[in-house]
Enzyme design. Structure first.
Site, PDB file in Angstrom:
ATOM      1  N   ASN A  12      -0.777   4.633  11.328  1.00 27.40           N
ATOM      2  CA  ASN A  12       0.680   4.745  11.473  1.00 27.40           C
ATOM      3  C   ASN A  12       0.976   6.097  12.118  1.00 27.40           C
ATOM      4  OD1 ASN A  12       3.430   4.947  11.183  1.00 27.40           O
ATOM      5  ND2 ASN A  12       3.395   5.194   8.951  1.00 27.40           N
ATOM      6  N   LYS A  14       3.742   7.173  13.057  1.00 26.56           N
ATOM      7  CA  LYS A  14       5.111   7.615  12.726  1.00 26.56           C
ATOM      8  C   LYS A  14       5.835   8.046  14.016  1.00 26.56           C
ATOM      9  CE  LYS A  14       3.383   9.111   8.308  1.00 26.56           C
ATOM     10  NZ  LYS A  14       3.782   9.598   7.005  1.00 26.56           N
ATOM     11  N   HIS A  99       7.920   0.864   4.649  1.00 24.08           N
ATOM     12  CA  HIS A  99       7.275   2.169   4.452  1.00 24.08           C
ATOM     13  C   HIS A  99       8.219   3.034   3.615  1.00 24.08           C
ATOM     14  CE1 HIS A  99       5.666   6.147   5.276  1.00 24.08           C
ATOM     15  NE2 HIS A  99       4.546   5.541   5.639  1.00 24.08           N
ATOM     16  N   GLU A 101       9.145   5.939   3.869  1.00 20.80           N
ATOM     17  CA  GLU A 101      10.110   6.732   4.642  1.00 20.80           C
ATOM     18  C   GLU A 101      11.314   5.878   5.041  1.00 20.80           C
ATOM     19  OE1 GLU A 101       7.262   8.255   7.477  1.00 20.80           O
ATOM     20  OE2 GLU A 101       6.298   9.316   5.818  1.00 20.80           O
ATOM     21  N   GLU A 169       1.020   2.481  -1.224  1.00 24.98           N
ATOM     22  CA  GLU A 169       1.141   3.866  -0.792  1.00 24.98           C
ATOM     23  C   GLU A 169       1.972   4.644  -1.802  1.00 24.98           C
ATOM     24  OE1 GLU A 169       0.437   4.289   3.712  1.00 24.98           O
ATOM     25  OE2 GLU A 169       2.567   4.009   3.387  1.00 24.98           O
ATOM     26  N   GLY A 175       1.252  12.166   3.082  1.00 24.08           N
ATOM     27  CA  GLY A 175       1.399  13.422   3.822  1.00 24.08           C
ATOM     28  C   GLY A 175       1.285  14.679   2.973  1.00 24.08           C
ATOM     29  N   SER A 215      -2.648  10.062   2.342  1.00 25.73           N
ATOM     30  CA  SER A 215      -3.603  11.170   2.495  1.00 25.73           C
ATOM     31  C   SER A 215      -5.058  10.718   2.573  1.00 25.73           C
ATOM     32  CB  SER A 215      -3.418  12.197   1.372  1.00 25.73           C
ATOM     33  OG  SER A 215      -2.147  12.808   1.480  1.00 25.73           O
TER      34      SER A 215
HETATM   35  C1  PEP Z   1       1.632   6.830   5.928  1.00 27.07           C
HETATM   36  O1  PEP Z   1       2.562   7.389   6.468  1.00 27.07           O
HETATM   37  O2  PEP Z   1       1.621   5.597   5.848  1.00 27.07           O
HETATM   38  C2  PEP Z   1       0.550   7.631   5.380  1.00 27.07           C
HETATM   39  C3  PEP Z   1      -0.302   7.045   4.609  1.00 27.07           C
HETATM   40  O3  PEP Z   1       0.529   8.978   5.742  1.00 27.07           O
HETATM   41  P1  PEP Z   1      -0.644  10.035   5.449  1.00 27.07           P
HETATM   42  O4  PEP Z   1      -1.965   9.347   5.702  1.00 27.07           O
HETATM   43  O5  PEP Z   1      -0.400  11.145   6.393  1.00 27.07           O
HETATM   44  O6  PEP Z   1      -0.517  10.430   4.016  1.00 27.07           O
END
Ligand code: PEP
Length: 254
Positions: A12, A14, A99, A101, A169, A175, A215
């Site tokens: 992703n 983003k 997601h 976000e 997630e 992040g 992460s």
């Molecule tokens: C994400 O945005 O779906 C995600 C898992 O981000 P990160 O791997 O940076 O934590």
């Protein structure tokens, strides 16, 4: 891992990526070699502005592309929205929906996420439905209940392994560099599989790919990917570096 399921590692990007960053996709394609292809599927979800070009850059690589969101609507007066059919037309095979976000920054409810997942399915995209608890919810011992409720509200009726991917997630892991313990991931993924069994029937639920996201890095990927019922990863930050994304794919391939 679930032995009978081919894992999926989806990146992703983003709101990151200009034309020059298609070099990342090309780098991933270069490293997705004959040893890796039979063991793990890869997808890259760039911003919508790069979807067509990324798909073109990946022709012949067997790496899929996906959108990061889609409209609940098919077409019409919805300024700024991108429909699932438009994503498919630009070459996408997947679409991330729900997601955290989007849920947090854009107020998307479970009902919205479900409508988006259904719109994706209608356009023959495979929705990656994201669920996950906040830090407060985990600390209050509510993580399992929150995620089960999100699944009940967000997963399209009658979904099958061919029409649904779920990504767990935890919001506090996205992040931040933080990850749940392997035991916590195992508990959650088992609960997700069981809840999908209640929603979709045991046979369908058994084949749905359950990704872990939050992460994931080359340094922790093997441990996370070895957890029961983890069938791949949804990767944010590390998907912006071809070598890191490939290292996670290798860890996933076992
Ligand atoms: C994400 O945005 O779906 C995600 C898992 O981000 P990160 O791997 O940076 O934590």
């Amino acid at each position: 891992m679930t032995r009978s399921i081919k894992p999926l590692v989806a990146g992703n990007w983003k709101m990151n990526g200009l034309k020059a960053d298609l070099a990342i996709a090309a780098g991933v394609a270069k490293g997705y070699d004959a040893a890796l292809k039979p063991s793990v599927d890869l997808a890259i979800c760039p911003p919508a502005s790069l979807l067509f070009a990324a798909t073109a850059a990946l022709i012949g690589s067997r790496i899929a592309t996906g959108g990061q969101d889609c409209s609940t609507q098919g077409s019409g007066a919805f300024t700024g929205e991108v429909s699932a059919a438009m994503l498919a037309d630009a070459g996408a095979s997947f679409c991330i929906v729900g997601h955290s976000e989007r849920r947090t920054l854009h107020g998307e409810t479970n009902a919205t996420v479900k409508a988006k997942a259904e719109a994706a399915q209608k356009a023959l995209l495979l929705p990656i439905v994201c669920v996950g608890e906040t830090k407060d919810e985990r600390e209050a011992g509510k993580a399992l209940a929150v995620v089960k409720k999100q699944l009940r509200g967000s997963v399209p009726d009658g979904a099958t392994p061919a029409t649904l991917v779920v990504a767990y997630e935890p919001v506090w892991a996205i992040g931040t560099g933080l990850t749940p313990t392997a035991a916590d991931v195992a508990e959650m993924h088992e609960a997700i599989r069981a809840e999908l069994g209640r929603l979709l029937g045991k046979q369908a639920a058994a084949g749905v790919r359950l990704l872990y996201g939050g992460s994931v890095k080359p340094s922790n990927a093997a441990e996370l990917m070895n957890v029961a019922n983890v069938d791949g990863a949804l990767v944010g930050g590390a998907s912006l570096k071809a070598e890191e994304f490939l290292a996670i794919a290798r860890a996933c391939a076992g």
